[in-house]
Scaffold this motif. Structure first.
Motif, short mmCIF file in Angstrom:
data_model
loop_
_atom_site.label_atom_id
_atom_site.label_comp_id
_atom_site.label_asym_id
_atom_site.label_seq_id
_atom_site.Cartn_x
_atom_site.Cartn_y
_atom_site.Cartn_z
N SER A 209 0.78 -1.23 0.00
CA SER A 209 0.00 0.00 0.00
C SER A 209 0.82 1.28 0.00
N LEU A 210 1.97 1.29 0.66
CA LEU A 210 2.73 2.53 0.80
C LEU A 210 3.96 2.56 -0.09
N VAL A 211 4.93 1.71 0.22
CA VAL A 211 6.18 1.68 -0.54
C VAL A 211 6.44 0.25 -0.98
N SER A 212 6.48 0.02 -2.29
CA SER A 212 6.77 -1.31 -2.79
C SER A 212 8.28 -1.53 -2.82
N PHE A 213 8.77 -2.33 -1.88
CA PHE A 213 10.20 -2.62 -1.83
C PHE A 213 10.64 -3.35 -3.10
N SER A 214 9.76 -4.22 -3.60
CA SER A 214 10.08 -4.95 -4.83
C SER A 214 10.23 -4.00 -6.01
N LEU A 215 9.35 -3.00 -6.08
CA LEU A 215 9.44 -2.02 -7.16
C LEU A 215 10.74 -1.23 -7.07
N LEU A 216 11.13 -0.85 -5.88
CA LEU A 216 12.39 -0.14 -5.70
C LEU A 216 13.57 -1.00 -6.14
N LEU A 217 13.48 -2.29 -5.87
CA LEU A 217 14.57 -3.19 -6.24
C LEU A 217 14.71 -3.34 -7.75
N THR A 218 13.61 -3.13 -8.49
CA THR A 218 13.71 -3.24 -9.95
C THR A 218 14.64 -2.18 -10.53
N HIS A 219 14.87 -1.10 -9.79
CA HIS A 219 15.81 -0.07 -10.25
C HIS A 219 17.26 -0.48 -10.00
N VAL A 220 17.41 -1.53 -9.21
CA VAL A 220 18.75 -2.04 -8.89
C VAL A 220 19.09 -3.24 -9.75
N THR A 221 18.12 -4.16 -9.89
CA THR A 221 18.35 -5.37 -10.66
C THR A 221 17.04 -5.82 -11.31
N PRO A 222 17.08 -6.27 -12.56
CA PRO A 222 15.88 -6.77 -13.23
C PRO A 222 15.36 -8.07 -12.61
N LEU A 223 16.18 -8.73 -11.81
CA LEU A 223 15.74 -9.95 -11.14
C LEU A 223 14.58 -9.70 -10.18
N ALA A 224 14.43 -8.44 -9.75
CA ALA A 224 13.33 -8.09 -8.84
C ALA A 224 11.97 -8.30 -9.49
N HIS A 225 11.92 -8.33 -10.83
CA HIS A 225 10.66 -8.58 -11.52
C HIS A 225 10.15 -10.00 -11.28
N TRP A 226 11.03 -10.85 -10.74
CA TRP A 226 10.66 -12.23 -10.46
C TRP A 226 10.18 -12.41 -9.02
N LEU A 227 10.21 -11.36 -8.23
CA LEU A 227 9.63 -11.43 -6.89
C LEU A 227 8.12 -11.56 -7.01
N PRO A 228 7.45 -12.19 -6.05
CA PRO A 228 6.03 -12.56 -6.25
C PRO A 228 5.11 -11.40 -6.57
N ASP A 229 5.20 -10.28 -5.85
CA ASP A 229 4.27 -9.19 -6.11
C ASP A 229 4.52 -8.53 -7.46
N MET A 230 5.78 -8.39 -7.85
CA MET A 230 6.10 -7.80 -9.14
C MET A 230 5.75 -8.76 -10.28
#
Length: 275
Positions: A209-230
């Protein structure tokens, strides 16, 4: 034990856990809050759309179809799904009042249902049913409210570029319900592992609801797109504005794999450790 007896035992455990989950004040509030909160947001959005139409702004970005206007509130349900998944387990580990002996519900639950894996499966099915039922009520109510408020002013479309057919509407509604359900199962599994509702609630609700940690991680590595919520975000259809990542079906499969994997780990841990 024969298969019919196993199925009957699972059914009895499931019915008992479903009754327990449904009667938990927190899960009831989560389901009701999802419906009321989503409906409230829909009413505000719909009156905004109606005002834009009345001012002659057909075709502008402020104007959406009744479906899009109602569907815009759907992501709020993710928070409710998290709460339901967490409290289904955390309630077992909460200490009772001193008048009730100060113990925890988990000891009574295990005494009644000593087969732990079966118990966890029953809990997961109970959570799944409540979340699906909440989605099945909330989404149509929001779309219907938007339609009532907007009325025929836009012909139900409000601009040809926002037209949504029945097939797409059903598919997107089902996708949102699937996202809610998988999120609830992930929350349940994490709570089993932590044996506390505080950490899962704070982290998962904040992330949803507030800050998507997974979304922030996508700016660091494209592997974050494989996290469940993303991975599963495209189940919401046009509401996903993040570039890149997985398409709808692969993303749903990845998110489901996360849920299944965490539930499997939770099952092993739950079966082997002390209550």
């Amino acid at each position: 034990m024969s298969s019919p007896n196993v199925l009957q035992s699972l059914l009895n455990t499931f019915l008992g856990e479903l009754r327990k989950i449904v009667t938990l004040p927190a899960s009831g509030l989560a389901a009701a809050g999802t419906l009321i909160g989503s409906a409230g947001i829909t009413v505000l959005n719909a009156f905004g759309t109606r005002a834009a139409l009345d001012s002659g702004a057909q075709g502008s970005r402020a104007v959406q179809s009744a479906f899009e206007t109602g569907y815009a509130a759907v992501p709020l349900g993710t928070v409710g799904a998290v709460v339901i998944g967490v409290v289904a387990v955390s309630s077992e580990y909460a200490a009772n009042s001193p008048d009730a002996g100060g113990g925890r519900q988990i000891t009574t639950t295990l005494a009644a249902s000593p087969h732990r894996v079966r118990l966890l499966v029953a809990k997961a099915l109970g959570v799944l049913l409540l979340v699906v039922a909440t989605a099945a009520v909330t989404i149509p109510v929001c779309v219907a409210l938007a339609g009532l408020i907007i009325g025929g002013a836009s012909g139900g479309v409000a601009g040809s570029d926002t037209a949504v057919g029945w097939g797409e509407a059903v598919a997107r509604s089902a996708g949102a319900g699937l996202y809610w359900s998988l999120t609830a199962l992930l929350a349940l599994a994490v709570t089993v592992l932590t044996r506390s509702g505080i950490v899962p609630l704070v982290v998962l609700v904040t992330n949803s609801s507030l800050v998507s940690f997974s979304l922030l991680l996508t700016h660091v590595t494209p592997l974050a797109h494989w996290l469940p919520d993303m991975a599963g975000r495209r189940l919401f259809g046009g509401l996903s504005t993040v570039e890149g990542g997985l398409d709808v079906v692969p993303g749903a499969l990845v998110m489901a794999a996360w849920a299944a994997g965490l539930l499997a780990v939770a099952g092993v841990v739950f079966a082997r450790r002390d209550a």
